[in-house]
Write a protein that holds these residues in place. Sequence first.
Motif, short mmCIF file in Angstrom:
data_model
loop_
_atom_site.label_atom_id
_atom_site.label_comp_id
_atom_site.label_asym_id
_atom_site.label_seq_id
_atom_site.Cartn_x
_atom_site.Cartn_y
_atom_site.Cartn_z
N LEU A 323 0.76 -1.21 -0.14
CA LEU A 323 -0.05 0.20 0.16
C LEU A 323 0.82 1.19 -0.10
N ALA A 324 1.83 1.42 0.83
CA ALA A 324 3.08 2.45 0.58
C ALA A 324 3.55 2.62 -0.69
N ALA A 325 3.74 1.66 -1.34
CA ALA A 325 4.14 1.68 -2.83
C ALA A 325 3.33 2.38 -3.54
N LYS A 326 2.04 2.40 -3.23
CA LYS A 326 0.95 2.97 -4.13
C LYS A 326 1.02 4.48 -3.85
N GLY A 327 1.49 4.86 -2.76
CA GLY A 327 1.74 6.19 -2.38
C GLY A 327 0.47 6.37 -1.20
N MET A 328 -0.27 5.60 -0.63
CA MET A 328 -1.08 5.76 0.44
C MET A 328 -0.45 6.10 1.65
N GLN A 329 -1.30 6.97 2.33
CA GLN A 329 -0.79 7.39 3.52
C GLN A 329 -1.45 7.05 4.81
N LEU A 330 -0.50 7.00 5.89
CA LEU A 330 -1.26 6.57 7.32
C LEU A 330 -0.85 7.56 8.27
N SER A 331 -1.98 8.03 8.76
CA SER A 331 -1.74 8.83 10.21
C SER A 331 -2.31 8.21 11.24
N ARG A 332 -1.69 7.91 12.30
CA ARG A 332 -1.94 6.82 13.20
C ARG A 332 -1.62 7.57 14.60
N LEU A 333 -2.54 7.59 15.43
CA LEU A 333 -2.28 8.08 16.82
C LEU A 333 -3.14 7.23 17.94
N LEU A 334 -2.85 7.39 19.05
CA LEU A 334 -3.35 6.89 20.16
C LEU A 334 -4.52 7.87 20.74
N ASP A 335 -5.78 7.71 20.54
CA ASP A 335 -6.57 8.37 20.96
C ASP A 335 -6.70 9.05 22.24
N PRO A 336 -6.99 10.14 22.44
CA PRO A 336 -7.10 10.77 24.00
C PRO A 336 -8.42 10.08 24.50
N GLU A 337 -8.41 8.90 24.78
CA GLU A 337 -9.62 8.25 25.30
C GLU A 337 -9.31 6.88 26.42
N ILE A 338 -10.22 6.54 27.12
CA ILE A 338 -10.11 5.44 27.80
C ILE A 338 -11.41 4.56 27.60
N THR A 339 -11.36 3.33 27.48
CA THR A 339 -12.39 2.43 27.72
C THR A 339 -12.25 1.87 29.20
N ALA A 340 -13.26 1.76 29.96
CA ALA A 340 -13.37 1.38 31.24
C ALA A 340 -14.37 0.44 31.41
N TYR A 341 -14.01 -0.52 32.44
CA TYR A 341 -15.12 -1.39 32.65
C TYR A 341 -16.06 -1.08 34.07
N TYR A 342 -17.34 -1.14 33.69
CA TYR A 342 -18.01 -0.38 34.88
C TYR A 342 -19.05 -1.58 35.49
N TRP A 343 -19.22 -1.35 36.78
CA TRP A 343 -20.16 -1.97 37.52
C TRP A 343 -21.26 -0.94 38.04
N ASN A 344 -22.60 -1.31 37.78
CA ASN A 344 -23.60 -0.33 38.41
C ASN A 344 -23.56 -0.37 39.76
N MET A 345 -23.18 0.90 40.34
CA MET A 345 -22.94 1.00 41.78
C MET A 345 -24.11 1.16 42.71
N GLN A 346 -25.23 1.24 41.74
CA GLN A 346 -26.65 1.13 42.49
C GLN A 346 -27.29 0.06 42.47
N ASP A 347 -26.56 -1.02 41.83
CA ASP A 347 -27.20 -2.35 41.64
C ASP A 347 -27.13 -3.08 43.04
N PRO A 348 -28.26 -3.95 43.24
CA PRO A 348 -28.15 -4.66 44.55
C PRO A 348 -27.02 -5.69 44.44
N VAL A 349 -26.78 -6.24 43.38
CA VAL A 349 -25.72 -7.43 43.14
C VAL A 349 -24.21 -6.78 43.25
N VAL A 350 -24.12 -6.04 42.33
CA VAL A 350 -22.58 -5.64 42.13
C VAL A 350 -22.43 -4.25 42.82
N GLY A 351 -23.23 -3.59 43.10
CA GLY A 351 -23.21 -2.27 43.59
C GLY A 351 -22.99 -1.96 45.20
N GLY A 352 -22.45 -0.97 45.54
CA GLY A 352 -22.45 -0.74 47.01
C GLY A 352 -21.05 -0.70 47.35
#
Length: 600
Positions: A323-352
């Motif tokens: 692909l680079a040989a065809k002149g295609m370009q790549l702009s790559r970055l680590l996004d300013p983001e997070i993916t987090a795992y959540y548990w509902n803190m109001q749920d009677p089983v997993v919260g509290g």
Amino acid sequence: MKSPRMRKLALAVCCILPTLLPAAHAQEPVKVLRYIMEAAESGLDPATTVDEGGLMIEEAIFDTLYTYDYLARPVKVIPQAAAAMPEISADGKTYTIRLKKGIVFTPDPAFNGKRRELTMADFVYSWKRLLDPRLSSPNSWLFDGKVVGLDELAAAASKGGSFNYNKNIAGFELLDPYTLRIHLKQTDFNLPMLLAQPASAAVAHEVVAKYGDSKGEVASNPVGTGFYKLGEWVRGSRIVLNENTDHLPQTWDVAPGDDPDDQRIVSQMKGKKMPQIGRIEISVQTEDQSRWLSFQSGAADLFRLGGALAPKALLNGKLRPELAAKGMQLSRLLDPEITAYYWNMQDPVVGGFSKDKIALRRAIAMAHDVNEEIRITLNGEAQRLEYPIPPGVVGHDPHYRSLLQYDPALANKLLDQFGYKVGKDGWRTLPDGKPMVIHFASRAGSAGELQAELWRKTYKSINIRMESQMLTFGDLIKEQKNCKLQAFASPWQADYPDGSNFMQLFYGPNTHQNNSGCYQDAQYDQWYAASEKLPAGPERDLLYHEMARRLEVNAGSMIAYGRYRNMLAQKSVLGYKKHPIMQEEWQYLDMATPPASPAK
């Protein structure tokens, strides 16, 4: 009277003459950039838009007071419609902002044929709209609780009356048509970043009056002052933007950052009129393979390479040689983001916050292999993160290490210790002996199904029965805000590149807004409120460390990863570099002119 021979000669000269005229008199063809969006836009009203596609188009059509330097890393706020950076009082509570003169809205019937200049009153009107109870704007957080007198104005309207846009409030002091002084209730050194948000863009009151916003009509008639204006729109399918020829003249003059490749971009673009591209043709293609085929065939100039497509174009994080040989370009970055795992803190089983509930959440966190999820569900197109503030955002700590590390054996011991016993059927029960089932929610589709299966494997490793919930993206967001989901993963991309935008995700008063896990902890809230009064620096960073560690001790959430963003551009695209915060960069680009055909 001329002879027939002379008339023929004169006709021949007339036919030849146009070919002898200087080429400068010939009108240059409009340059076109073809862009692919992954999902349909919801509308084009800055007050109500939250989807990526809509925000991208709004950035091109509307002006905010501030924007970001195109090449500076870490990112840097610069003036857009503002004439200069604001004058800020020592306590960070008073901002004086001056507007460029001569900015005009694109022509629209709402202006009755008159040339309509942008003034500071338009920004005040637009910001008030965000607090109008009738709109229920998801972007109200930009000004909610910040400006003197604004919340009181909104409260009066919520009691049954209409929002009084004409009422002056102390927080918005118009010194003249081009000068505004903003008085804040509390110190806020991040206000310029908030005023760079698409939601803070200026909308003319005449446009709202003409089209009405009760049923979203304004979102179908965007009228702004930006580099582009709406040309064509087939909802969910095709959007065409044309250059706003009434835009104030602007020349490409961006200093290179620390990236050595910036010099190439500067050499391609410096001194050119902005924008160079007169027409942006946007198509909506929801299928990965369709987007890839469009780009490969040359039918698209620029598109985002999602994780599922990464192996087709990337090898070890770089563009494949063919692909680079065809002149295609790549702009790559680590996004300013997070993916987090959540548990509902109001749920009677997993919260509290009881010890057994904290132990349960810690055990689940330690049983899940984040690196395996990155490898399998994202094709390796993410980076393991442990701090709530990601790289590239002010306040990030690259040396921070989480207490919650992958250790299934320890997770099982923790559950045994706090009374989650394994029954005869092989599944754990609650400490009171009742059956336990965890419902994990993910987005409907193949990627969501794969993620759910990995989590099923995690829960099975600690003998917990899991059932999956497959929901549309819209329903996931809705249920999160209503604190109805039990367990799920959710990404958050920076609205603005400061740590406060991430630490607020766990701030109690933001429950039903951005606090997806409905986490409410008085100590965390106290620290967060104190951090908001501090400028970026060691003192605030110390509070962020305390908050991050407390979040882990309580297992209120687990920070998982940040995704890479890979943008592919054809050889003909000049000056392109993906910006971490700006949604679109079209005004900074050019298209290479194809070589002229040889004369025959």
